[in-house]
Structures are given as structure tokens and as C-alpha cells.
Design an enzyme around this catalytic site. Structure first.
Site, mmCIF file in Angstrom:
data_model
loop_
_atom_site.group_PDB
_atom_site.id
_atom_site.type_symbol
_atom_site.label_atom_id
_atom_site.label_comp_id
_atom_site.label_asym_id
_atom_site.label_seq_id
_atom_site.Cartn_x
_atom_site.Cartn_y
_atom_site.Cartn_z
ATOM 1 N N GLY A 121 19.261 -67.280 74.768
ATOM 2 C CA GLY A 121 18.255 -68.237 74.321
ATOM 3 C C GLY A 121 17.231 -67.561 73.421
ATOM 4 C CD GLN A 122 13.749 -70.894 70.222
ATOM 5 O OE1 GLN A 122 13.836 -70.624 69.024
ATOM 6 N NE2 GLN A 122 13.228 -72.028 70.640
ATOM 7 C CG ASP A 169 24.817 -71.604 87.341
ATOM 8 O OD1 ASP A 169 23.734 -72.096 86.963
ATOM 9 O OD2 ASP A 169 25.780 -72.300 87.720
ATOM 10 C CB ILE A 170 18.899 -70.256 87.629
ATOM 11 C CG1 ILE A 170 18.827 -71.445 86.671
ATOM 12 C CG2 ILE A 170 18.644 -68.947 86.914
ATOM 13 C CD1 ILE A 170 17.450 -71.630 86.038
ATOM 14 C CE1 TYR A 177 20.771 -80.283 79.879
ATOM 15 C CE2 TYR A 177 18.718 -81.356 79.263
ATOM 16 C CZ TYR A 177 20.102 -81.327 79.284
ATOM 17 O OH TYR A 177 20.818 -82.353 78.701
ATOM 18 C CB THR A 178 14.978 -76.598 76.095
ATOM 19 O OG1 THR A 178 16.135 -76.096 75.402
ATOM 20 C CG2 THR A 178 14.405 -75.497 76.982
ATOM 21 C CG ASP A 186 3.815 -78.996 74.958
ATOM 22 O OD1 ASP A 186 4.972 -78.614 75.235
ATOM 23 O OD2 ASP A 186 3.545 -79.625 73.915
ATOM 24 C CE1 TYR A 241 12.297 -78.871 78.930
ATOM 25 C CE2 TYR A 241 10.357 -79.754 77.826
ATOM 26 C CZ TYR A 241 11.116 -78.676 78.235
ATOM 27 O OH TYR A 241 10.706 -77.404 77.932
ATOM 28 C CE LYS A 243 10.290 -75.743 81.839
ATOM 29 N NZ LYS A 243 11.044 -74.469 82.026
#
Length: 297
Positions: free
Chosen positions: A10-11, A35-36, A60-61, A101, A124, A128
Site C-alpha cells: 500500500g502507499q 491477513d489481519i 479497506y480504503t 477524517d 468506510y 474505521k
């Protein structure tokens, strides 16, 4: 000090690996390796690596896809976070977790403080927030870092999408009534390492004696339209783009998406800067740095 990073590939994890201080021994694992969502996988990996700190950069974004894939979003962002917290507690290691945010509804119209009441308006954000609460309920010294609008030279993100579109289209329309702050993943990674470094210092207890939440983005504010204009102008300046694509401002109502977004999600970093001594850099300056890196690829 050994650190385990989840979400390799991931970035954010990519930037964390790129800029980690020499004082750390870093092990990064991808979702195929750790795998969390699988509690046993989490326990095995932490037992094998024996880290002092776990940095959770796995998430998961896909904001819009989450509306139709609620189970997957909650599995990764909530249950995965909870599994990490329990495994860290058993192993006696600390956890730094990255949130968003989007836990806020955007109705405040001024920068959100850490203690402001969350009220997510999409799946999402809700997933989170559940992850945040799961972690802080389990670990006494957990650190949660909320950030926003993350981009980098790797992965899929707004900057790379805009550059691709602007190379091929003479005209674009971009939403102008959603306000936040772009954040270069490289700067976020450096901040995370700053926090991780505190775990090796004597003042650790005063910094994270209880679950602690920080807000961290680049400085300043922007709409997606402002961000797109800056990408275009700097892209032309650096020779990435050959044409000045016309960018039309439109409202979110004119470009409906499956997931609602907060109309205003600027995070207040004042207390974070005071506690950590780490200062934010304006988003446009960070974008300039990212595009310099982009041209060197």
C-alpha cells in the site's frame, strides 16, 4: 527496536519503508503474508516477528465500493484492527493505527479537534471508527492517527488519477464543495516514525500513558477543485503535463457517488504539534515534492 508494518504494498506502507530511521529493524508484511482479518494469522506473525511496535497501515480504503461491500470493509477496518490489538496485548507490544477524517460528518465547518464527537456518514468511515474504538478499548497505550486525502507516487490516488486524465483530456469537472487537506504519504510516514521514536525515549509514559489520538495531515485547506488546479499548474511547471486542461468546478450534487462524503473534514493539528514538536508543512509544498519524485521515476 523491531517494528512490524502491516499492509505492505500500500502507499503508506511503501513510504514507511522508504523513510524509516536506522534505529528501527523493520519487517513489513503484505495481506498475503499477514491477513489481519484472520486472528490466527495475526497471532502467528506477531509471535514470529516479536516486534516492540506494530504499525497498522492495512485498511479497506475503497470508499464507494464499501457501500456494497460492507462486510469486507468492517472485516478489515474493524475486526482486523481488533485482532491486532488483542495480539499486541498478549505479546506486550505497542500499536500505532492509522484512521481517517471520514469518522466525522462534516457539519462543523471548522477544523475538527481530536475530542469532537465522530459521526460517520458512510460505511468506510463507520468501519474505521469501529476499528479505532476496538483498539483503544483493548490497549492502554494505543496510538490512533487520523489523516486525510493521502496520495503518493505509488498506488491509486487522486494526484495520479488527475495527471492521467489531464494528459488525455482537454477538460475536466472536479468537485468544489468538499473541503479537506491533501496529505503526502511521505510526510505522514515521517510523522508516524516520529511517534514510534517516542516509544524508545524516557518520556514515553507522559506521551502515551493512555490511548491517544492524533490528527495529522499537511497544513492548509483545499477543495478537490483547488487540489486539481494545483496538480495541473505544478504538472505543467515540471513538464509532466503538456497542456493546461480546463478544470470546471462542480458541486457534489452534480457528481453523485455511492458514498456520501463530509463537506468539511479539515483536522485540527494544533494539539498534535504541541505534544510532539513535529510541525506540519503546507499541502502545496508537499505536492511540489511529490511531483519532483514523480518526474524522477
Amino acid at each position: 527496536m523491531k517494528v512490524l508494518i502491516t499492509g505492505k504494498g500500500g502507499q503508506l506502507a511503501t513510504e514507511l519503508i522508504k523513510v524509516f530511521p536506522n534505529k528501527f529493524d523493520v519487517v513489513a508484511l503484505s495481506s498475503h503474508e499477514l491477513d489481519i482479518v484472520d486472528a490466527e494469522s495475526v497471532e502467528r506473525s506477531i509471535a514470529a516477528v516479536k516486534p516492540a511496535i506494530v504499525i497498522n497501515a492495512a485498511a479497506y480504503t475503497a470508499v464507494d465500493k464499501a457501500e456494497d461491500n460492507q462486510q469486507r470493509a468492517f472485516d478489515v477496518n474493524y475486526l482486523g484492527s481488533e485482532h491486532l490489538a488483542h495480539a499486541c496485548k498478549v505479546a506486550g507490544c505497542s500499536l500505532i493505527h492509522v484512521s481517517t477524517d471520514f469518522v466525522f460528518d462534516g457539519k462543523k465547518a471548522m477544523p475538527y479537534l481530536v475530542d469532537d464527537a465522530p459521526n460517520p456518514i458512510n460505511v468506510y468511515g463507520a468501519s474505521k471508527l469501529r476499528g479505532e474504538r476496538a483498539i483503544t478499548n483493548v490497549l492502554e497505550d494505543a496510538v490512533v492517527i487520523r489523516t486525510a486525502w493521502v496520495y503518493s507516487c505509488s498506488g491509486n490516488n487522486f494526484v495520479k488519477t488527475m495527471l492521467s486524465l489531464m494528459q488525455n483530456k482537454p477538460e475536466l469537472s472536479v468537485i468544489c464543495d468538499q473541503i479537506g487537506t491533501p496529505t503526502w504519504a511521505n510526510g505522514l510516514a515521517q510523522f508516524i516514525w516520529q511517534i514510534a521514536s517516542k516509544y524508545g525515549e524516557s518520556e514515553r509514559q507522559s506521551l502515551v500513558a493512555k490511548p491517544t489520538t492524533y490528527h495529522w495531515t499537511d497544513a492548509g485547506i483545499a477543495s478537490w477543485y483547488d487540489f486539481a488546479v494545483a496538480i495541473r499548474d505544478l504538472g505543467i511547471e515540471k513538464g509532466i503535463l503538456k497542456q493546461a486542461t480546463l478544470i470546471n468546478p462542480i458541486t457534489a450534487n452534480q457528481y453523485p457517488l455511492p458514498a456520501k462524503r463530509p463537506s468539511y473534514s479539515v483536522l485540527d493539528k494544533t494539539e498534535t504539534e504541541r505534544l510532539t514538536g513535529f510541525k506540519t508543512i503546507h499541502w502545496r509544498q508537499q505536492l511540489d515534492c511529490m511531483l519532483d519524485e514523480y518526474t524522477e521515476q
